[in-house]
Design a protein around this motif. Structure first.
Motif, mmCIF file in Angstrom:
data_model
loop_
_atom_site.group_PDB
_atom_site.id
_atom_site.type_symbol
_atom_site.label_atom_id
_atom_site.label_comp_id
_atom_site.label_asym_id
_atom_site.label_seq_id
_atom_site.Cartn_x
_atom_site.Cartn_y
_atom_site.Cartn_z
ATOM 1 N N ASN A 33 -10.657 -0.478 2.092
ATOM 2 C CA ASN A 33 -9.748 -0.535 0.983
ATOM 3 C C ASN A 33 -8.785 0.560 0.933
ATOM 4 O O ASN A 33 -7.839 0.579 0.024
ATOM 5 N N GLY A 34 -8.909 1.657 1.720
ATOM 6 C CA GLY A 34 -8.130 2.800 1.747
ATOM 7 C C GLY A 34 -8.556 3.788 0.387
ATOM 8 O O GLY A 34 -9.515 3.694 0.006
ATOM 9 N N TYR A 35 -7.408 4.127 -0.155
ATOM 10 C CA TYR A 35 -7.796 4.943 -1.579
ATOM 11 C C TYR A 35 -6.826 4.495 -2.493
ATOM 12 O O TYR A 35 -5.788 4.068 -2.164
ATOM 13 N N ILE A 62 -16.866 2.763 -11.690
ATOM 14 C CA ILE A 62 -15.585 2.941 -12.799
ATOM 15 C C ILE A 62 -14.542 3.234 -12.436
ATOM 16 O O ILE A 62 -13.316 2.464 -12.555
ATOM 17 N N VAL A 63 -14.542 4.040 -11.471
ATOM 18 C CA VAL A 63 -13.121 4.733 -10.774
ATOM 19 C C VAL A 63 -12.691 3.496 -10.026
ATOM 20 O O VAL A 63 -11.418 3.204 -10.033
ATOM 21 N N GLY A 101 0.975 -1.066 -0.154
ATOM 22 C CA GLY A 101 0.198 -0.155 -0.087
ATOM 23 C C GLY A 101 0.829 1.236 0.038
ATOM 24 O O GLY A 101 0.320 2.077 -0.345
ATOM 25 N N LEU A 102 2.226 1.097 0.280
ATOM 26 C CA LEU A 102 3.015 2.317 0.182
ATOM 27 C C LEU A 102 3.441 2.763 -1.132
ATOM 28 O O LEU A 102 3.751 1.826 -1.935
ATOM 29 N N PHE A 103 3.251 3.892 -1.418
ATOM 30 C CA PHE A 103 3.568 4.526 -2.924
ATOM 31 C C PHE A 103 4.413 5.572 -2.769
ATOM 32 O O PHE A 103 3.857 6.724 -2.488
ATOM 33 N N TYR A 160 -3.502 -0.437 -7.555
ATOM 34 C CA TYR A 160 -2.894 -0.387 -6.535
ATOM 35 C C TYR A 160 -3.640 0.686 -5.437
ATOM 36 O O TYR A 160 -3.565 1.661 -5.519
ATOM 37 N N TRP A 161 -4.143 -0.200 -4.382
ATOM 38 C CA TRP A 161 -4.837 0.538 -3.285
ATOM 39 C C TRP A 161 -3.819 0.633 -2.124
ATOM 40 O O TRP A 161 -2.699 -0.129 -1.806
ATOM 41 N N SER A 162 -4.084 1.863 -1.425
ATOM 42 C CA SER A 162 -3.143 2.042 -0.285
ATOM 43 C C SER A 162 -3.748 1.296 0.863
ATOM 44 O O SER A 162 -4.772 0.750 0.718
#
Length: 251
Positions: free
Chosen positions: A205-207, A189-190, A67-69, A196-198
């Motif tokens: 699910n985070g964002y 749709i989004v 989840g880290l980006f 890739y979810w945070s």
């Protein structure tokens, strides 16, 4: 409409022309756009992988946070989710590059392995920005040009004593059949095109961190094209009923 003195038939033809232009523009937008940038573990595979996954043999021992980006650019020209996912073991500051972090000894990069902060590329096709903006402006312009003719058709079709009710029913149907479901469909749709979810502790699910640009473009503009198609069918039916009424009046 005032300049051309359009009546109901002329207003319907104007709506048909505007919807046709807007629909063609939406179809073009489905195929004109940028692909998602290549990111190892998301849109590109690590060496020895059969499918994209953030965890590979080269970074498995690093216990990277899913989840880290914090994208980094490797010396091999590839973008990684973070220095951890590149398998880097040491880091230092590069004073010459605004104190950006440099990471070395990266197990996922062959040879003299180093990575620097930031993605290797931000866009695959920056040259398409102006054409896409112009095309979207044309779609919005011609789509908006149908508003006045549609209202005039309502005014000239509904009997005088029922005009208020006709306008109310029209506004109600626009909101019930348009505004409410469209927001839910766009949101779906989004979410569907997220790659890739945070990983947020307070959310299920985070964002989303990374989207599939191609899938989002085709689904989003395809959905708008479908709405235009439904509108075109409604205009065609209105045109048929208008011709029948004119024939009945003549007879």
């Amino acid at each position: 409409m005032k300049r051309w003195k359009l009546k109901r038939k002329g207003a319907l033809i104007m709506c048909a022309i505007c919807l046709t232009v807007a629909s063609v523009g939406l179809l073009l937008l489905c195929f004109v756009g940028c692909d998602t940038i290549d990111i190892k573990g998301v849109t590109a595979t690590y060496s020895g992988q059969n499918h994209s996954a953030p965890i590979s043999d080269c970074n498995r021992q690093c216990s990277c946070e899913i989840g880290l980006f914090l994208p980094v650019c490797g010396s091999d020209g590839n973008t990684y989710l973070s220095s951890c996912f590149a398998g880097c073991k040491t880091n230092s500051k590069d004073v010459g590059r605004n104190n950006d972090q440099n990471y070395t000894n990266c197990a996922c990069i062959p040879g003299n392995s180093t990575v620097t902060s930031g993605a290797c590329e931000l866009s695959k096709c920056p040259h398409l920005l102006i054409p896409v903006v112009v095309l979207e402006a044309i779609v919005v312009f011609f789509g908006a040009m149908t508003t006045t003719p549609v209202m005039m058709i309502v005014f000239r079709t509904v009997p005088a004593e029922d005009k208020s009710a006709g306008i109310g029913v029209s506004a109600f149907m626009v909101r019930v059949a348009g505004f409410i479901p469209s927001r839910m469909i766009v949101a779906a749709i989004v979410d569907h095109t997220c790659l890739y979810w945070s990983d947020e502790m307070c959310a299920e699910n985070g964002y989303c961190k990374i989207y599939d640009n191609t899938a989002m473009r085709k689904l989003m503009f395809g959905f708008l094209f479908l709405i235009q198609l439904i509108s075109a069918v409604a205009i065609a039916l209105a045109f048929v009923f208008e011709r029948r009424e004119r024939r009945r009046i003549v007879i």
